[in-house]
Motif scaffolding. Structure first.
Motif, mmCIF file in Angstrom:
data_model
loop_
_atom_site.group_PDB
_atom_site.id
_atom_site.type_symbol
_atom_site.label_atom_id
_atom_site.label_comp_id
_atom_site.label_asym_id
_atom_site.label_seq_id
_atom_site.Cartn_x
_atom_site.Cartn_y
_atom_site.Cartn_z
ATOM 1 N N GLU A 74 104.068 37.414 6.152
ATOM 2 C CA GLU A 74 105.167 38.211 6.689
ATOM 3 C C GLU A 74 106.256 37.284 7.212
ATOM 4 O O GLU A 74 105.968 36.311 7.909
ATOM 5 C CB GLU A 74 104.687 39.117 7.835
ATOM 6 C CG GLU A 74 103.841 40.284 7.380
ATOM 7 C CD GLU A 74 103.474 41.205 8.527
ATOM 8 O OE1 GLU A 74 103.921 40.927 9.669
ATOM 9 O OE2 GLU A 74 102.757 42.192 8.295
ATOM 10 N N VAL A 75 107.506 37.599 6.858
ATOM 11 C CA VAL A 75 108.672 36.871 7.378
ATOM 12 C C VAL A 75 109.484 37.872 8.191
ATOM 13 O O VAL A 75 109.910 38.903 7.664
ATOM 14 C CB VAL A 75 109.535 36.295 6.234
ATOM 15 C CG1 VAL A 75 110.692 35.471 6.811
ATOM 16 C CG2 VAL A 75 108.694 35.461 5.276
ATOM 17 N N PHE A 76 109.688 37.595 9.469
ATOM 18 C CA PHE A 76 110.444 38.534 10.286
ATOM 19 C C PHE A 76 111.453 37.789 11.153
ATOM 20 O O PHE A 76 111.278 36.610 11.475
ATOM 21 C CB PHE A 76 109.528 39.412 11.142
ATOM 22 C CG PHE A 76 108.496 38.673 11.932
ATOM 23 C CD1 PHE A 76 108.722 38.336 13.256
ATOM 24 C CD2 PHE A 76 107.285 38.320 11.355
ATOM 25 C CE1 PHE A 76 107.774 37.667 13.992
ATOM 26 C CE2 PHE A 76 106.322 37.640 12.084
ATOM 27 C CZ PHE A 76 106.565 37.314 13.409
ATOM 28 N N GLN A 91 115.363 33.583 -1.267
ATOM 29 C CA GLN A 91 114.986 32.237 -0.835
ATOM 30 C C GLN A 91 113.480 32.007 -0.983
ATOM 31 O O GLN A 91 113.037 30.917 -1.371
ATOM 32 C CB GLN A 91 115.396 32.014 0.621
ATOM 33 C CG GLN A 91 116.897 31.940 0.866
ATOM 34 C CD GLN A 91 117.196 31.702 2.342
ATOM 35 O OE1 GLN A 91 116.677 30.773 2.948
ATOM 36 N NE2 GLN A 91 118.022 32.568 2.914
ATOM 37 N N THR A 92 112.689 33.022 -0.674
ATOM 38 C CA THR A 92 111.230 32.850 -0.766
ATOM 39 C C THR A 92 110.783 32.644 -2.201
ATOM 40 O O THR A 92 109.807 31.929 -2.455
ATOM 41 C CB THR A 92 110.492 34.062 -0.172
ATOM 42 O OG1 THR A 92 110.821 35.247 -0.916
ATOM 43 C CG2 THR A 92 110.869 34.253 1.288
ATOM 44 N N PHE A 93 111.503 33.254 -3.160
ATOM 45 C CA PHE A 93 111.116 33.115 -4.566
ATOM 46 C C PHE A 93 111.383 31.717 -5.101
ATOM 47 O O PHE A 93 110.949 31.392 -6.210
ATOM 48 C CB PHE A 93 111.832 34.157 -5.419
ATOM 49 C CG PHE A 93 111.188 35.509 -5.383
ATOM 50 C CD1 PHE A 93 109.922 35.703 -5.923
ATOM 51 C CD2 PHE A 93 111.827 36.585 -4.794
ATOM 52 C CE1 PHE A 93 109.318 36.956 -5.884
ATOM 53 C CE2 PHE A 93 111.236 37.832 -4.750
ATOM 54 C CZ PHE A 93 109.978 38.023 -5.290
ATOM 55 N N ASN A 95 109.991 29.270 -3.881
ATOM 56 C CA ASN A 95 108.632 28.725 -3.865
ATOM 57 C C ASN A 95 107.851 29.362 -5.016
ATOM 58 O O ASN A 95 107.744 30.588 -5.106
ATOM 59 C CB ASN A 95 107.955 29.016 -2.529
ATOM 60 C CG ASN A 95 106.638 28.279 -2.367
ATOM 61 O OD1 ASN A 95 105.745 28.385 -3.193
ATOM 62 N ND2 ASN A 95 106.516 27.519 -1.276
ATOM 63 N N LYS A 96 107.299 28.547 -5.892
ATOM 64 C CA LYS A 96 106.650 29.047 -7.111
ATOM 65 C C LYS A 96 105.407 29.884 -6.821
ATOM 66 O O LYS A 96 104.952 30.639 -7.693
ATOM 67 C CB LYS A 96 106.288 27.874 -8.017
ATOM 68 C CG LYS A 96 107.502 27.110 -8.530
ATOM 69 C CD LYS A 96 107.084 25.968 -9.442
ATOM 70 C CE LYS A 96 108.314 25.203 -9.952
ATOM 71 N NZ LYS A 96 107.925 24.074 -10.830
ATOM 72 N N GLU A 97 104.859 29.772 -5.618
ATOM 73 C CA GLU A 97 103.651 30.530 -5.287
ATOM 74 C C GLU A 97 103.950 31.994 -4.975
ATOM 75 O O GLU A 97 103.067 32.847 -5.063
ATOM 76 C CB GLU A 97 102.942 29.902 -4.090
ATOM 77 C CG GLU A 97 102.331 28.535 -4.359
ATOM 78 C CD GLU A 97 101.216 28.617 -5.383
ATOM 79 O OE1 GLU A 97 100.388 29.544 -5.287
ATOM 80 O OE2 GLU A 97 101.169 27.753 -6.268
ATOM 81 N N VAL A 98 105.190 32.308 -4.598
ATOM 82 C CA VAL A 98 105.564 33.679 -4.222
ATOM 83 C C VAL A 98 105.785 34.503 -5.472
ATOM 84 O O VAL A 98 106.564 34.139 -6.351
ATOM 85 C CB VAL A 98 106.831 33.676 -3.343
ATOM 86 C CG1 VAL A 98 107.214 35.112 -2.970
ATOM 87 C CG2 VAL A 98 106.609 32.853 -2.082
ATOM 88 N N ILE A 99 105.089 35.656 -5.557
ATOM 89 C CA ILE A 99 105.214 36.518 -6.738
ATOM 90 C C ILE A 99 105.702 37.922 -6.392
ATOM 91 O O ILE A 99 105.955 38.732 -7.291
ATOM 92 C CB ILE A 99 103.860 36.627 -7.485
ATOM 93 C CG1 ILE A 99 102.778 37.176 -6.560
ATOM 94 C CG2 ILE A 99 103.452 35.287 -8.060
ATOM 95 C CD1 ILE A 99 101.442 37.418 -7.246
ATOM 96 N N ARG A 232 107.784 41.256 3.550
ATOM 97 C CA ARG A 232 106.373 40.967 3.290
ATOM 98 C C ARG A 232 106.258 40.320 1.918
ATOM 99 O O ARG A 232 106.905 40.746 0.961
ATOM 100 C CB ARG A 232 105.536 42.244 3.362
ATOM 101 C CG ARG A 232 105.686 42.949 4.700
ATOM 102 C CD ARG A 232 105.086 44.333 4.692
ATOM 103 N NE ARG A 232 103.643 44.318 4.622
ATOM 104 C CZ ARG A 232 102.923 45.040 3.771
ATOM 105 N NH1 ARG A 232 103.530 45.832 2.888
ATOM 106 N NH2 ARG A 232 101.614 44.980 3.784
ATOM 107 N N LEU A 233 105.385 39.299 1.820
ATOM 108 C CA LEU A 233 105.282 38.508 0.594
ATOM 109 C C LEU A 233 103.869 38.547 0.030
ATOM 110 O O LEU A 233 102.886 38.655 0.774
ATOM 111 C CB LEU A 233 105.668 37.048 0.861
ATOM 112 C CG LEU A 233 107.029 36.772 1.515
ATOM 113 C CD1 LEU A 233 107.183 35.284 1.751
ATOM 114 C CD2 LEU A 233 108.159 37.316 0.660
#
Length: 421
Positions: A74-76, A91-93, A95-99, A232-233
């Motif tokens: 979670e990013v808040f 921005q989170t995408f 990172n290659k791990e974020v789907i 939420r990721l």
């Protein structure tokens, strides 16, 4: 045969002593005690492997049910409202791990129906985005998750929460926000009626009894927030969530906080870890008892073989060689017992989903009734690192059990041993 011929005499004698002698019933009795010790080690090792595999299975099952509702990360925003959540998601995408990424609003509230009142956690979501980060949409057993449309004030409840409120699809519930509104009569709580549009079953009591979903825009209006609470990721490997969260914390811009799923349930995971560690220690004592039975076995063997020891000494065997013989004898018992225990334990752990139903059918019992337990089948998750750890500990305990009897054998004096022969 060539391998046996190449063995040193210590190995040949040690292997010979592990078998039953034919000269007297005493030798057979000693070998029987040795067999009992071997079986005790095997059963202890097998029991430890099976118990830890079942504990791993329960942990994995509960964890998977948690993460069917929770997000991996979670990013808040520190202010409580993330004005540009789309930018944060982009921005989170990087990172290659974020789907997957989806916005949310999270708040606590009271829910009433007639004379029943329940404390609930409200999560405002976008129905088309939520499947990217959780499996709740697929867990709806009645109604539809897509019925959460802006302005219609529909709600999806957990199964236990719906049963506690005695509501079904189409019924009305009243949501009471803790933030009050100022009126001439004073501060009054904000109330809003919602229509039950769906009921989900996550299989985890905590979420099924306290969690409810509403549409994101409705949540912002109800709790008077200007934007979602955060994003939420979902990542590729949930076990890497702490590491990925740390990487994102170093790259994301803004006054943001990150929390991974292990932090949200840290108390539960710490309790399970402690319970598993204590279970390992307790069951290792079973192996220790069986291993140290070798002490009595080897002491009896040394007493019975004093004449043989004396003859070997007179033929030139050193005290170290005598000690090695009995270490080999005890270590072989420990190795064979450990190997048998590992084989039996792994076999049971890998087939527990077949063995337990067979026993239940045979005895006409049910170990985990569906009416009492959420998980009605005994899960098992064999961890090979546990298996090797158990095997190494078992062999070490068996080796330690051989030291004193072997040392005593090395101290036998040939003259005194042969005096009455």
């Amino acid at each position: 045969m060539s391998l046996i011929k190449n063995l040193s005499f210590e190995w040949l004698v040690g292997i010979r002593y592990t078998r039953a002698g034919k000269r007297s019933g005493r030798n057979s009795f000693i070998s029987f005690i040795s067999l009992i010790s071997m079986c005790g080690i095997a059963l202890g090792v097998a029991a430890l492997i099976v118990v830890l595999s079942v504990m791993n299975g329960f942990q994995k099952e509960v964890r998977d049910r948690m993460l069917s509702v929770l997000s991996h990360i979670e990013v808040f925003d520190a202010s409580g409202a993330m004005q540009d959540w789309q930018s944060v998601a982009r921005q989170t995408f990087q990172n290659k791990e974020v789907i997957g990424a989806a916005p949310y609003v999270s708040a606590q509230a009271m829910m009433t129906r007639d004379d029943v009142v329940r404390g609930v956690i409200i999560r405002g979501v976008l129905p088309d985005q939520e499947p990217k980060v959780s499996d709740v949409a697929g867990q709806v057993r009645q109604g539809s998750f897509s019925a959460l449309k802006p302005g219609e004030f529909n709600i999806v409840l957990g199964g236990e929460l719906a049963r506690g409120l005695r509501v079904g699809i189409g019924d009305k519930v009243t949501l009471i926000a803790p933030q009050g509104q100022v009126t001439p009569a004073g501060v009054l709580p904000r109330l809003k009626q919602f229509t039950v549009a769906g009921i989900f079953e996550a299989g985890h009591y905590e979420f099924d009894s306290t969690l409810a979903f509403i549409q994101l825009d409705d949540a912002e209006k109800m709790f008077r927030t200007s934007a979602p609470s955060g994003v939420r990721l979902r990542i590729k490997d949930m076990l890497q969530a702490p590491q990925v969260a740390q990487e994102l914390a170093n790259t994301l811009q803004g006054n943001l906080y990150l929390r991974d799923w292990s932090q949200q349930n840290s108390n539960w995971f710490a309790a399970v870890k402690t319970e598993k560690r204590m279970m390992f220690i307790i069951l290792t004592l079973i192996i220790a008892v069986a291993a140290f039975n070798l002490v009595s076995t080897l002491v009896m063997t040394v007493t019975d073989k004093q004449a043989d020891i004396a003859i070997l000494r007179t033929l030139g065997a050193s005290p170290g060689s005598i000690m090695k013989i009995f270490v080999i004898q005890g270590a072989l018992v420990g190795l064979i017992g450990t190997a048998l225990g590992i084989g039996f334990g792994v076999l049971v752990a890998l087939n527990i989903d077949v063995i337990v139903p067979f026993i239940e059918h045979l005895l006409h019992v049910q170990f985990l009734p569906k009416s009492v337990y959420v998980i009605s089948e005994l899960p098992s998750d064999l961890d090979w690192s546990d298996v090797w750890t158990i095997g190494i500990v078992s062999v070490i305990l068996a080796f330690l059990a051989t030291l004193y009897p072997s040392w005593a054998a090395a101290r036998v004096k040939p003259a005194e041993a042969l005096r009455y022969e």
